[in-house]
Design an enzyme around this catalytic site. Structure first.
Site, mmCIF file in Angstrom:
data_model
loop_
_atom_site.group_PDB
_atom_site.id
_atom_site.type_symbol
_atom_site.label_atom_id
_atom_site.label_comp_id
_atom_site.label_asym_id
_atom_site.label_seq_id
_atom_site.Cartn_x
_atom_site.Cartn_y
_atom_site.Cartn_z
ATOM 1 N N CYS A 77 37.618 35.645 47.221
ATOM 2 C CA CYS A 77 37.896 36.007 45.836
ATOM 3 C C CYS A 77 39.237 36.735 45.837
ATOM 4 C CB CYS A 77 36.780 36.925 45.349
ATOM 5 S SG CYS A 77 37.111 37.706 43.767
ATOM 6 N N HIS B 57 38.354 30.208 41.726
ATOM 7 C CA HIS B 57 37.696 29.323 40.758
ATOM 8 C C HIS B 57 38.602 28.134 40.382
ATOM 9 C CE1 HIS B 57 34.801 32.546 40.071
ATOM 10 N NE2 HIS B 57 34.123 31.776 39.233
ATOM 11 N N GLU C 200 33.090 29.012 34.467
ATOM 12 C CA GLU C 200 31.687 29.400 34.672
ATOM 13 C C GLU C 200 30.792 28.891 33.545
ATOM 14 O OE1 GLU C 200 29.915 31.152 37.096
ATOM 15 O OE2 GLU C 200 31.574 31.510 38.481
ATOM 16 N N ASP D 7 32.118 36.013 46.731
ATOM 17 C CA ASP D 7 32.943 35.901 45.519
ATOM 18 C C ASP D 7 32.091 36.442 44.373
ATOM 19 O OD1 ASP D 7 35.104 34.914 43.805
ATOM 20 O OD2 ASP D 7 33.731 33.335 43.181
ATOM 21 N N SER D 8 32.701 36.487 43.172
ATOM 22 C CA SER D 8 31.925 36.912 42.011
ATOM 23 C C SER D 8 30.959 35.812 41.547
ATOM 24 C CB SER D 8 32.880 37.247 40.864
ATOM 25 O OG SER D 8 33.660 36.105 40.573
ATOM 26 N N CYS E 17 43.266 32.249 42.245
ATOM 27 C CA CYS E 17 41.871 32.552 41.936
ATOM 28 C C CYS E 17 41.060 31.403 42.518
ATOM 29 C CB CYS E 17 41.659 32.633 40.418
ATOM 30 S SG CYS E 17 39.915 32.770 39.959
HETATM 31 N N1 DGL Z 1 37.147 33.734 42.014
HETATM 32 C C1 DGL Z 1 37.607 35.040 41.870
HETATM 33 C C2 DGL Z 1 39.054 35.245 42.151
HETATM 34 O O1 DGL Z 1 39.549 34.553 43.013
HETATM 35 C C3 DGL Z 1 36.950 35.887 40.829
HETATM 36 C C4 DGL Z 1 37.230 35.598 39.441
HETATM 37 C C5 DGL Z 1 36.487 36.513 38.514
HETATM 38 O O2 DGL Z 1 35.305 36.775 38.751
HETATM 39 O O3 DGL Z 1 37.122 36.968 37.540
HETATM 40 O O4 DGL Z 1 39.718 36.088 41.606
#
Ligand code: DGL
Length: 271
Positions: free
Chosen positions: A76, A190, A156, A13-14, A188
């Site tokens: 992600c 996150h 974050e 993931d990011s 997402c």
């Molecule tokens: N967690 C990620 C997603 O599902 C990345 C979010 C991001 O880095 O903008 O899109």
């Protein structure tokens, strides 16, 4: 010599988002070891171009293969929307790849909702991947999607369960577009970190779906089907890599794994 079954699952993931899926995987498949990559140097992915995310994803896939991953999960949505089909073409003959979008669409389709909302990053929403998936599998489902770009930086930065996050969540979810939905997909990885606040906005009246458990169950199915389940003979340690060190990653990973004592390494794969 270790067999393929005992090799780790690659997850990326990011940043911390994929940890929500990684955590669900460890609950469902405790004998599987993980090698996790958080591309914190490029966070957030959600406002990057498709081409940039494809390039990041390729390099990370190489890194996870160098670390012996037996399967790679793109944990992600932004990378799943941008790079999944390309990575499958380029790496599909070497490793099984799994995204986080298709399992969620399959899950929701079963529920036969007539109106579903999807929230995600700008990249995920503008890609139209969810709409296209629902159109293919359940054209009768009305899908409304909304980009909620402030949520990833907010998470974050550690703004969770406070007045700031409440105000931002409320402002996004009050969008008229989302009126009347029966289910909201957290598009997402996150967002499970703020899932309770989101459910609370709806007075716990609608089905808020995140990818963590749904994807972990799909992953177990794929491992079983391909006879790749770890036999548990050689339990290996979970390893976590980030492209840039952040306190926050260490804190969240520690909250989810190994009683806070995680094996974290900075891997500067971009230089
Ligand atoms: N967690 C990620 C997603 O599902 C990345 C979010 C991001 O880095 O903008 O899109």
């Amino acid at each position: 010599m270790s067999s393929i079954n005992n090799r780790p699952l690659g997850v990326f993931d990011s940043g911390v988002g994929g940890l929500t899926v990684a955590h669900a995987i460890k609950q469902i498949l405790p004998d599987e070891a993980l090698v996790y990559f958080g591309d914190t140097a490029h966070l957030p992915y959600g406002d990057k171009s498709e081409g940039a995310i494809v390039n990041y994803s390729r390099r990370i896939t190489d890194f996870l293969l160098e670390h012996d991953a037996k399967l790679i999960l793109i944990a992600c949505n932004s990378a799943s929307a941008s790079a999944y089909s390309i990575l499958r073409k380029e790496y599909g003959n070497r490793v099984i790849l799994l995204d986080v979008i298709s399992p969620v669409i399959e899950y929701i389709v079963e529920k036969k909702y007539s109106r579903v909302g999807v929230i995600g990053t700008k990249r995920t929403i503008t890609s139209g991947t969810y709409e296209a998936g629902f159109k293919r599998k359940a054209p009768e489902t009305g899908v409304v999607s909304l980009a909620t770009p402030l949520l990833v930086p907010m998470i974050e930065e550690g703004f969770i369960f406070d007045d700031i996050s409440n105000a931002i969540i409320r402002s996004y979810l009050s969008d008229k577009k989302l009126d009347g939905i029966q289910s909201l997909v957290l598009g997402c990885t996150h967002y499970p970190l703020i899932r309770n606040q989101i459910s609370k906005f709806y007075n716990f009246d609608i089905d808020v779906v995140d990818s963590a458990r749904v994807v972990a169950l799909k992953l177990r199915h794929i491992l079983e089907k391909n006879k790749l389940i770890n036999t548990g003979e050689e339990p290996t340690e979970d390893r976590f890599f980030v492209s840039d060190y952040t306190d926050y990653f260490e804190k969240i990973a520690g909250m989810f794994f190994e009683g806070g004592n995680i094996n974290l390494t900075v891997a500067d794969i971009w230089n």
